[in-house]
Enzyme design. Sequence first.
Site, PDB file in Angstrom:
ATOM      1  N   SER A 193      -6.083   4.544 -57.282  1.00  0.00           N
ATOM      2  CA  SER A 193      -7.008   5.359 -56.730  1.00  0.00           C
ATOM      3  C   SER A 193      -7.857   5.931 -57.798  1.00  0.00           C
ATOM      4  O   SER A 193      -7.543   5.882 -58.988  1.00  0.00           O
ATOM      5  CB  SER A 193      -6.407   6.386 -55.741  1.00  0.00           C
ATOM      6  OG  SER A 193      -5.718   7.382 -56.463  1.00  0.00           O
TER       7      SER A 193
ATOM      8  N   ASN B 175      -1.685  -1.856 -47.659  1.00  0.00           N
ATOM      9  CA  ASN B 175      -1.336  -1.052 -48.751  1.00  0.00           C
ATOM     10  C   ASN B 175      -0.530  -0.071 -48.096  1.00  0.00           C
ATOM     11  O   ASN B 175      -0.364   0.462 -47.137  1.00  0.00           O
ATOM     12  CB  ASN B 175      -3.089  -0.417 -48.680  1.00  0.00           C
ATOM     13  CG  ASN B 175      -4.120  -1.492 -49.072  1.00  0.00           C
ATOM     14  OD1 ASN B 175      -3.843  -2.376 -49.336  1.00  0.00           O
ATOM     15  ND2 ASN B 175      -5.267  -0.594 -49.525  1.00  0.00           N
TER      16      ASN B 175
ATOM     17  N   ASP C 220     -15.345   1.475 -51.343  1.00  0.00           N
ATOM     18  CA  ASP C 220     -15.286   2.189 -50.099  1.00  0.00           C
ATOM     19  C   ASP C 220     -16.584   2.749 -49.714  1.00  0.00           C
ATOM     20  O   ASP C 220     -16.698   3.955 -49.887  1.00  0.00           O
ATOM     21  CB  ASP C 220     -13.969   3.171 -50.194  1.00  0.00           C
ATOM     22  CG  ASP C 220     -13.986   3.815 -48.750  1.00  0.00           C
ATOM     23  OD1 ASP C 220     -12.935   4.707 -48.609  1.00  0.00           O
ATOM     24  OD2 ASP C 220     -14.651   3.596 -47.773  1.00  0.00           O
TER      25      ASP C 220
ATOM     26  N   HIS D 145      -4.864  -0.713 -44.549  1.00  0.00           N
ATOM     27  CA  HIS D 145      -4.791   0.400 -45.003  1.00  0.00           C
ATOM     28  C   HIS D 145      -3.925   1.448 -44.298  1.00  0.00           C
ATOM     29  O   HIS D 145      -3.439   1.148 -43.068  1.00  0.00           O
ATOM     30  CB  HIS D 145      -6.030   1.259 -45.230  1.00  0.00           C
ATOM     31  CG  HIS D 145      -7.004   0.621 -46.377  1.00  0.00           C
ATOM     32  ND1 HIS D 145      -7.050   1.101 -47.619  1.00  0.00           N
ATOM     33  CD2 HIS D 145      -7.439  -0.668 -46.525  1.00  0.00           C
ATOM     34  CE1 HIS D 145      -7.657   0.422 -48.480  1.00  0.00           C
ATOM     35  NE2 HIS D 145      -8.177  -0.630 -47.900  1.00  0.00           N
ATOM     36  N   GLY D 146      -3.137   2.297 -45.032  1.00  0.00           N
ATOM     37  CA  GLY D 146      -2.183   3.303 -44.479  1.00  0.00           C
ATOM     38  C   GLY D 146      -1.022   2.643 -43.791  1.00  0.00           C
ATOM     39  O   GLY D 146      -0.588   2.847 -42.910  1.00  0.00           O
TER      40      GLY D 146
ATOM     41  N   GLU E 218     -15.238  -1.863 -47.116  1.00  0.00           N
ATOM     42  CA  GLU E 218     -14.811  -1.316 -46.036  1.00  0.00           C
ATOM     43  C   GLU E 218     -15.886  -1.080 -45.027  1.00  0.00           C
ATOM     44  O   GLU E 218     -16.851  -0.417 -45.002  1.00  0.00           O
ATOM     45  CB  GLU E 218     -13.754   0.019 -46.429  1.00  0.00           C
ATOM     46  CG  GLU E 218     -13.215   0.684 -45.156  1.00  0.00           C
ATOM     47  CD  GLU E 218     -12.364   2.061 -45.623  1.00  0.00           C
ATOM     48  OE1 GLU E 218     -12.080   1.738 -46.532  1.00  0.00           O
ATOM     49  OE2 GLU E 218     -12.447   2.772 -44.797  1.00  0.00           O
TER      50      GLU E 218
ATOM     51  N   ASP F  74      -8.746   1.148 -56.038  1.00  0.00           N
ATOM     52  CA  ASP F  74      -8.409   1.443 -54.320  1.00  0.00           C
ATOM     53  C   ASP F  74      -9.336   2.463 -53.904  1.00  0.00           C
ATOM     54  O   ASP F  74      -9.562   3.460 -54.808  1.00  0.00           O
ATOM     55  CB  ASP F  74      -6.961   2.007 -54.219  1.00  0.00           C
ATOM     56  CG  ASP F  74      -6.696   2.163 -52.802  1.00  0.00           C
ATOM     57  OD1 ASP F  74      -5.837   3.104 -52.584  1.00  0.00           O
ATOM     58  OD2 ASP F  74      -7.135   1.185 -52.192  1.00  0.00           O
ATOM     59  N   HIS F  75     -10.131   2.276 -52.861  1.00  0.00           N
ATOM     60  CA  HIS F  75     -11.212   3.010 -52.365  1.00  0.00           C
ATOM     61  C   HIS F  75     -12.066   3.566 -53.503  1.00  0.00           C
ATOM     62  O   HIS F  75     -12.158   4.805 -53.952  1.00  0.00           O
ATOM     63  CB  HIS F  75     -10.529   4.482 -51.841  1.00  0.00           C
ATOM     64  CG  HIS F  75      -9.789   4.191 -50.542  1.00  0.00           C
ATOM     65  ND1 HIS F  75     -10.323   3.845 -49.357  1.00  0.00           N
ATOM     66  CD2 HIS F  75      -8.065   3.944 -50.079  1.00  0.00           C
ATOM     67  CE1 HIS F  75      -9.385   3.627 -48.313  1.00  0.00           C
ATOM     68  NE2 HIS F  75      -8.241   3.665 -48.915  1.00  0.00           N
TER      69      HIS F  75
ATOM     70  N   ASN G 211       1.444   3.552 -50.155  1.00  0.00           N
ATOM     71  CA  ASN G 211       1.343   4.533 -51.193  1.00  0.00           C
ATOM     72  C   ASN G 211       2.338   5.553 -50.778  1.00  0.00           C
ATOM     73  O   ASN G 211       3.580   5.787 -51.408  1.00  0.00           O
ATOM     74  CB  ASN G 211       0.001   5.202 -51.279  1.00  0.00           C
ATOM     75  CG  ASN G 211      -0.138   6.001 -52.788  1.00  0.00           C
ATOM     76  OD1 ASN G 211       0.844   5.984 -53.571  1.00  0.00           O
ATOM     77  ND2 ASN G 211      -1.102   6.825 -52.983  1.00  0.00           N
TER      78      ASN G 211
HETATM   79  O1  G3H Z   1      -5.235   3.133 -50.083  1.00  0.00           O
HETATM   80  C1  G3H Z   1      -4.242   3.064 -49.949  1.00  0.00           C
HETATM   81  C2  G3H Z   1      -3.250   2.925 -48.570  1.00  0.00           C
HETATM   82  O2  G3H Z   1      -4.208   2.914 -47.639  1.00  0.00           O
HETATM   83  C3  G3H Z   1      -2.170   3.820 -48.849  1.00  0.00           C
HETATM   84  O3  G3H Z   1      -1.684   4.408 -47.468  1.00  0.00           O
HETATM   85  O4  G3H Z   1      -0.136   6.108 -48.152  1.00  0.00           O
HETATM   86  O5  G3H Z   1      -0.754   5.635 -45.862  1.00  0.00           O
HETATM   87  O6  G3H Z   1       0.462   4.194 -47.247  1.00  0.00           O
HETATM   88  P1  G3H Z   1      -0.500   5.010 -47.273  1.00  0.00           P
HETATM   89 ZN    ZN Z   2      -6.298   3.230 -48.015  1.00  0.00          ZN
END
Ligand code: G3H
Ligand code: ZN
Length: 287
Positions: A49, A229, A105, A207-208, A135, A84-85, A231
């Site tokens: 990121s 993704n 992004d 994502h997420g 995105e 990332d982003h 994190n």
């Molecule tokens: O861009 C990074 C990911 O979307 C991480 O998402 O932290 O919810 O796993 P997360």
């Molecule tokens: Zn993300």
Amino acid sequence: MLVSATEMLKKAKAGHYAVGQFNINNLEWTKAVLLTAQELQSPVILGVSEGAGKYMTGFETVAAMVKAMDESLGITVPVALHLDHGTYEGCYKCVKAGFTSIMFDGSHYPFEENLAKSTELVNVAHQLGLSIECEVGSIGGEEDGVIGMGECADPAECKTIADLGVDMLAAGIGNIHGKYPANWKGLSFETLDAIQQKTGVMPLVLHGGTGIPADMIKKAISLGVSKINVNTECQLSFADATRKYIEAGKDLEGKGFDPRKLLAPGFEAIKATVKEKMELFGSVGKA
Ligand code: G3H
Ligand code: ZN
């Protein structure tokens, strides 16, 4: 070896599995993800990121560390080093620093501006052999200062961006960065299906990835998601293992305070989380 994400995602889309993007935050994180990918013979995307890039003293430092580590560890599986982003400016910085993949992004801009900037960056990335992710619709929650309302993407807008020739497309489908709230309604598979209908063979990005139940992950992959993704989940497992080490007083035993000992439980916890995700995503043995 460091490669763009293009080929690994094409294979994933065709093979109906997903490649994990695991965000890195320091040397130990990078080593943990690379070693796990190699042990499982899985392709992998290292996500960086804008905030993590700053924390690690700049994208050039990150690229040099990852390149050197990829070599010193004898990594043979495909590894993409991915912004990332990314902001518009951040994308250019990572192209210059030697990343192999970037995400622009532009989801917080009016669509026309997102389209114009995405068009420009797709051309730059492809002229230099990088892969690029764009995105549409935003991802809810907050990640490293990136805040999204979580609105679902418009499938027609997704097609417009996909038609630019991006290598992967992130679309808001009710997914959220960070821990999911108890009242979360789940992913909008209806939106995801509509997007896949419009974008065809385009590898879609979820994502997420933290905390999404396995059945939803599998259904998302069946509807065209080829990159997922993660994190927060690695951060939580690292923190939990480190806390347990200290609460057990291990840091007070002998040279337990040595950072190479203090960070070891968290390192192993990251590896375990990455292994679990690669097995769930189906990328094991797909190098
Ligand atoms: O861009 C990074 C990911 O979307 C991480 O998402 O932290 O919810 O796993 P997360
Ligand atoms: Zn993300």
